[in-house]
Design a protein around this motif. Structure first.
Motif, short mmCIF file in Angstrom:
data_model
loop_
_atom_site.label_atom_id
_atom_site.label_comp_id
_atom_site.label_asym_id
_atom_site.label_seq_id
_atom_site.Cartn_x
_atom_site.Cartn_y
_atom_site.Cartn_z
N GLY A 79 -5.26 1.74 18.66
CA GLY A 79 -4.22 0.80 19.08
C GLY A 79 -3.48 0.11 17.94
N ASP A 80 -3.90 0.35 16.71
CA ASP A 80 -3.25 -0.28 15.56
C ASP A 80 -2.36 0.74 14.85
OD1 ASP A 80 -4.61 -2.77 15.83
OD2 ASP A 80 -6.38 -1.88 14.88
N LEU A 81 -1.24 0.26 14.33
CA LEU A 81 -0.36 1.10 13.53
C LEU A 81 -0.99 1.29 12.16
CD1 LEU A 81 2.34 2.57 13.29
CD2 LEU A 81 3.35 0.41 12.56
N THR A 82 -1.08 2.55 11.71
CA THR A 82 -1.72 2.84 10.44
C THR A 82 -0.83 3.70 9.56
OG1 THR A 82 -2.85 4.77 11.33
CG2 THR A 82 -4.06 2.67 11.37
N LEU A 83 -1.17 3.68 8.31
CA LEU A 83 -0.49 4.46 7.29
C LEU A 83 -1.56 5.17 6.48
CD1 LEU A 83 2.16 2.98 4.90
CD2 LEU A 83 0.11 3.97 3.97
N GLN A 84 -1.41 6.46 6.28
CA GLN A 84 -2.31 7.17 5.39
C GLN A 84 -1.55 7.44 4.11
OE1 GLN A 84 -4.09 10.75 7.06
NE2 GLN A 84 -6.04 9.71 6.84
N GLY A 85 -2.18 7.15 2.98
CA GLY A 85 -1.50 7.34 1.71
C GLY A 85 -2.47 7.64 0.58
N ASP A 86 -1.91 8.23 -0.46
CA ASP A 86 -2.64 8.56 -1.68
C ASP A 86 -2.20 7.57 -2.75
OD1 ASP A 86 -3.95 9.83 -3.80
OD2 ASP A 86 -2.38 11.35 -4.03
N ARG A 87 -3.14 6.78 -3.25
CA ARG A 87 -2.80 5.80 -4.29
C ARG A 87 -2.35 6.50 -5.56
NH1 ARG A 87 -6.29 0.32 -4.32
NH2 ARG A 87 -7.07 0.46 -2.19
N VAL A 138 9.36 -3.50 -8.83
CA VAL A 138 8.47 -4.27 -7.96
C VAL A 138 7.38 -4.86 -8.84
CG1 VAL A 138 6.81 -4.12 -6.06
CG2 VAL A 138 8.98 -2.86 -5.95
N PRO A 139 7.20 -6.17 -8.79
CA PRO A 139 6.17 -6.78 -9.64
C PRO A 139 4.77 -6.33 -9.24
CG PRO A 139 7.44 -8.48 -8.45
CD PRO A 139 7.90 -7.14 -7.99
N ARG A 140 3.94 -6.14 -10.23
CA ARG A 140 2.54 -5.80 -9.96
C ARG A 140 1.79 -7.06 -9.59
NH1 ARG A 140 1.46 -1.71 -14.79
NH2 ARG A 140 2.41 0.10 -13.80
N GLY A 141 0.83 -6.89 -8.73
CA GLY A 141 -0.02 -8.01 -8.34
C GLY A 141 -1.34 -7.49 -7.83
N GLU A 142 -2.30 -8.39 -7.72
CA GLU A 142 -3.62 -7.98 -7.24
C GLU A 142 -3.57 -7.43 -5.82
OE1 GLU A 142 -6.65 -10.93 -7.66
OE2 GLU A 142 -6.08 -11.38 -9.73
N ASP A 143 -2.59 -7.89 -5.04
CA ASP A 143 -2.52 -7.47 -3.65
C ASP A 143 -1.48 -6.37 -3.41
OD1 ASP A 143 -0.37 -9.11 -4.16
OD2 ASP A 143 -0.60 -10.34 -2.37
N THR A 144 -0.95 -5.76 -4.48
CA THR A 144 0.05 -4.71 -4.34
C THR A 144 -0.45 -3.40 -4.94
OG1 THR A 144 1.84 -6.34 -4.44
CG2 THR A 144 2.45 -4.06 -4.85
N ILE A 145 -0.34 -2.33 -4.16
CA ILE A 145 -0.69 -1.00 -4.63
C ILE A 145 0.51 -0.08 -4.38
CG2 ILE A 145 -3.16 -1.31 -4.19
CD1 ILE A 145 -2.78 0.48 -1.69
N THR A 146 0.50 1.08 -5.02
CA THR A 146 1.57 2.05 -4.82
C THR A 146 0.94 3.33 -4.27
OG1 THR A 146 2.73 1.09 -6.70
CG2 THR A 146 3.50 3.23 -5.93
N VAL A 147 1.60 3.89 -3.26
CA VAL A 147 1.08 5.09 -2.60
C VAL A 147 2.20 6.08 -2.33
CG1 VAL A 147 -0.77 3.80 -1.42
CG2 VAL A 147 1.37 4.25 -0.22
#
Length: 170
Positions: A50-58, A31-40
């Motif tokens: 009311g919003d779908l959320t994700l909890q993650g550890d970078r 997966v290419p790295r980009g300013e708007d991409t993080i890995t968790v």
């Protein structure tokens, strides 16, 4: 003699099936790295206000030569090893959960998961598109394969996760 031919034919067929299970779809590409991409590492999926959320550890995900460099930098008791044992390396210097809102139209790409409750149904299909709803059903299904043990790359735009890509681990 006929039994030997039949046995050999069956063994070749099984070998072809097993090797083809790992060759479905296109080749693996990082997966290419980009300013708007993080890995968790995803900890949980849920609803918040009311919003779908994700909890993650970078985490920091490295492959190839970069993984080898990071491995040597971070590990202290490696003897004469000069490279990451499996071709990848994960750094998690700050174990801290963050909450991310998921866009209802987020794209999800999976590599490996339990498709039908059989071992044959857990073959690799590179970047298989699944709906967000299907992902929400896949994630907690840990009977044959626990996808929560895989890192995920998140693309974030305007404060929302718009793309979720499962990182394959060999």
């Amino acid at each position: 003699m006929k039994k030997m031919v039949l046995f050999t034919t069956l063994m070749i067929s099984m070998l072809a099936f097993v090797t083809s299970a790992h060759a479905v779809g296109s080749e693996y590409t990082p997966v290419p790295r980009g300013e708007d991409t993080i890995t968790v590492m995803i900890s949980s999926l849920g609803q918040s206000k009311g919003d779908l959320t994700l909890q993650g550890d970078r985490i920091e995900w490295y492959e190839g030569e970069e993984a080898d460099r990071k491995f040597v930098e971070h590990e202290t008791d490696i003897g004469d090893m000069t490279h990451a044992p499996d071709g990848y390396y994960i750094v998690d210097d700050q174990q801290k959960l963050e909450t991310f809102e998921i866009d209802s139209n987020a794209q999800v790409l999976m590599q490996l998961y339990d498709r039908d409750g059989t071992y044959e149904g857990t073959d690799i299909k590179w970047n298989e598109k699944v709906t967000l709803g299907k992902f929400l059903n896949i994630y907690p299904n840990n009977g044959l394969l626990d996808v929560s043990t895989f890192p995920f790359h998140l693309t974030i735009k305007d404060g929302k996760v718009v793309k979720i890509v499962q990182q394959y681990i060999p």
